[in-house]
Design a protein around this motif. Sequence first.
Motif, PDB file in Angstrom:
ATOM      1  N   GLU A  74       0.845  -1.192   0.000  1.00 37.51           N
ATOM      2  CA  GLU A  74       0.000   0.000   0.000  1.00 37.51           C
ATOM      3  C   GLU A  74       0.883   1.245   0.000  1.00 37.51           C
ATOM      4  OE1 GLU A  74      -3.894   0.228   2.182  1.00 37.51           O
ATOM      5  OE2 GLU A  74      -3.007  -1.453   3.257  1.00 37.51           O
ATOM      6  N   ASP A  75       0.268   2.360  -0.366  1.00 45.66           N
ATOM      7  CA  ASP A  75       0.980   3.627  -0.429  1.00 45.66           C
ATOM      8  C   ASP A  75       0.875   4.313   0.933  1.00 45.66           C
ATOM      9  OD1 ASP A  75       1.866   6.172  -0.862  1.00 45.66           O
ATOM     10  OD2 ASP A  75       0.327   6.717  -2.332  1.00 45.66           O
ATOM     11  N   PRO A  84     -11.285  10.022 -11.203  1.00 44.42           N
ATOM     12  CA  PRO A  84     -10.340  11.003 -11.754  1.00 44.42           C
ATOM     13  C   PRO A  84     -11.044  12.153 -12.480  1.00 44.42           C
ATOM     14  CG  PRO A  84      -9.551   8.787 -12.166  1.00 44.42           C
ATOM     15  CD  PRO A  84     -10.923   8.645 -11.576  1.00 44.42           C
ATOM     16  N   THR A 143      -4.526  11.800 -10.513  1.00 44.16           N
ATOM     17  CA  THR A 143      -4.798  10.365 -10.274  1.00 44.16           C
ATOM     18  C   THR A 143      -4.484   9.988  -8.824  1.00 44.16           C
ATOM     19  OG1 THR A 143      -2.610   9.965 -11.172  1.00 44.16           O
ATOM     20  CG2 THR A 143      -4.470   9.522 -12.628  1.00 44.16           C
ATOM     21  N   GLU A 144      -3.416  10.578  -8.270  1.00 44.92           N
ATOM     22  CA  GLU A 144      -3.086  10.313  -6.858  1.00 44.92           C
ATOM     23  C   GLU A 144      -4.184  10.846  -5.950  1.00 44.92           C
ATOM     24  OE1 GLU A 144       1.500  10.524  -5.752  1.00 44.92           O
ATOM     25  OE2 GLU A 144       0.911  12.248  -6.946  1.00 44.92           O
ATOM     26  N   ASP A 149     -10.851   8.765  -2.805  1.00 36.77           N
ATOM     27  CA  ASP A 149     -11.916   7.895  -3.310  1.00 36.77           C
ATOM     28  C   ASP A 149     -12.840   8.632  -4.275  1.00 36.77           C
ATOM     29  OD1 ASP A 149     -11.300   5.462  -2.266  1.00 36.77           O
ATOM     30  OD2 ASP A 149     -12.381   5.797  -0.382  1.00 36.77           O
ATOM     31  N   ARG A 204      -4.253  10.943   3.121  1.00 35.81           N
ATOM     32  CA  ARG A 204      -5.705  10.776   2.996  1.00 35.81           C
ATOM     33  C   ARG A 204      -6.385  11.052   4.353  1.00 35.81           C
ATOM     34  NH1 ARG A 204      -8.188   5.693   0.394  1.00 35.81           N
ATOM     35  NH2 ARG A 204     -10.374   5.896   0.882  1.00 35.81           N
ATOM     36  N   GLY A 245       0.220   8.091   0.816  1.00 33.54           N
ATOM     37  CA  GLY A 245      -1.150   8.320   0.370  1.00 33.54           C
ATOM     38  C   GLY A 245      -2.136   8.045   1.498  1.00 33.54           C
ATOM     39  N   TRP A 246      -1.831   7.021   2.271  1.00 31.92           N
ATOM     40  CA  TRP A 246      -2.697   6.629   3.394  1.00 31.92           C
ATOM     41  C   TRP A 246      -2.708   7.722   4.462  1.00 31.92           C
ATOM     42  CZ3 TRP A 246      -2.196   3.067   7.989  1.00 31.92           C
ATOM     43  CH2 TRP A 246      -3.333   2.288   8.163  1.00 31.92           C
ATOM     44  N   ALA A 302      -7.289  11.366  -6.709  1.00 33.05           N
ATOM     45  CA  ALA A 302      -8.497  10.554  -6.879  1.00 33.05           C
ATOM     46  C   ALA A 302      -8.418   9.303  -6.008  1.00 33.05           C
ATOM     47  CB  ALA A 302      -8.656  10.173  -8.347  1.00 33.05           C
ATOM     48  N   ARG A 303      -7.234   8.694  -5.990  1.00 32.91           N
ATOM     49  CA  ARG A 303      -7.049   7.471  -5.189  1.00 32.91           C
ATOM     50  C   ARG A 303      -7.153   7.807  -3.698  1.00 32.91           C
ATOM     51  NH1 ARG A 303      -2.705   5.843  -7.981  1.00 32.91           N
ATOM     52  NH2 ARG A 303      -1.270   6.635  -6.423  1.00 32.91           N
ATOM     53  N   MET A 304      -6.525   8.908  -3.313  1.00 33.55           N
ATOM     54  CA  MET A 304      -6.518   9.284  -1.892  1.00 33.55           C
ATOM     55  C   MET A 304      -7.908   9.587  -1.378  1.00 33.55           C
ATOM     56  SD  MET A 304      -3.289  11.845  -1.549  1.00 33.55           S
ATOM     57  CE  MET A 304      -3.979  12.683  -0.145  1.00 33.55           C
TER      58      MET A 304
END
Lengths: 162, 194
Positions: free
Chosen positions: B70-71, B161, B151-152, B158, B78, B74-75, B154-156
């Motif tokens: 996992e990142d 994009p 994109t980062e 939820d 977030r 990013g976690w 968006a992932r962080m």
Amino acid sequence: MSAAHGVSPARLDAIAAGAVPSPEEARAILADPASRAALAARDASALFALLGALPLDPPAPAYVSPAAPPKRVRALLAAAAALVAAAGLLVAVRVPGPPASPGAPLLRAEAILPPAGPGGAATSWPAPVERVGSPTAEVVTLVPPSEGGAVVTMIVDEGVEL
Amino acid sequence: MPPVTDHDHRLIARAAAGDRAAFDALVRPRWERIFRIALRIVGEREDAQDVAQRACLRLWQTLDRFRPGEDLDGWIYRMVTNLAIDALRRRRARREEAVPAAPRPAPVAGQPEHRLLAAELERALEEATADLPPRQKAVFVLARVEGLAPTEIARMLDLAPSTVRNHLLQARAHVARVLERRFPGLIGPRGGRP
């Protein structure tokens, strides 16, 4: 002009497109109105990328470990240690309750627990509560989180009248 | 975001087992960025410190759920971003009921020029994003100030994009309008257009 200050038009293009400038580039662009205008002309909001490149002013506050017990608990520990040092080794307290119910201890171990560890697991502080001879007495040992602090032991007995 | 190193993995394992020193070694290098993200979203140092502290506490309590691969950054970011968005919502709700908050202090004369301008830019950021919805402001800060890719983000957060790109598009247009109208000195002389 930007080249005169070491920030080329190509680099301004990249910053406007989302690249993070170096602190030196950020200072150079900030200090040069023509560079700021050139960057803003590409994307005015890109000016804020300069902020991300510079250190905070004033700086961030010092890091405080969240795993340490809260300030309130540290103050309680210090007060309890001073109390024990002054009065002897033992503190037995009982607050009279209503006639139909037993008294409640002034200090409950669960009320001063520090933040739980990962997964909610209890940390090593304070030490677990244990029973002693009296069926209503409990020994509570408070061990400070850092080495060198005073260890405080209390016997909390609901059956003892003051 | 930088990849999680073997050293980080060892620290994560020890911290997840309750090792406070390992946890601190993991978080301390990231503390300034955690605080900075919180500050730029909530806009007030005291609230930002509270958000950053709560993010660290939550990390301490949930680190055992982190899985290799996992990142980590990013976690962490977030957590701080979501807490900051909540804090900003609460703060704005409070502000509607209370006296308006004092504006940020103006730059102090006598500082080096780049510090004066940076302070002015801080004020401009706060003013230009004051009307943005909290999530949109967070997306803008992460993209424009912290330099994260859509994109980062968006992932962080939820988000799709495309949602992040829409937020950014709207925020950039709004911010540009406010900057041109209220902070022309920051933008510099006209004629700088390529």
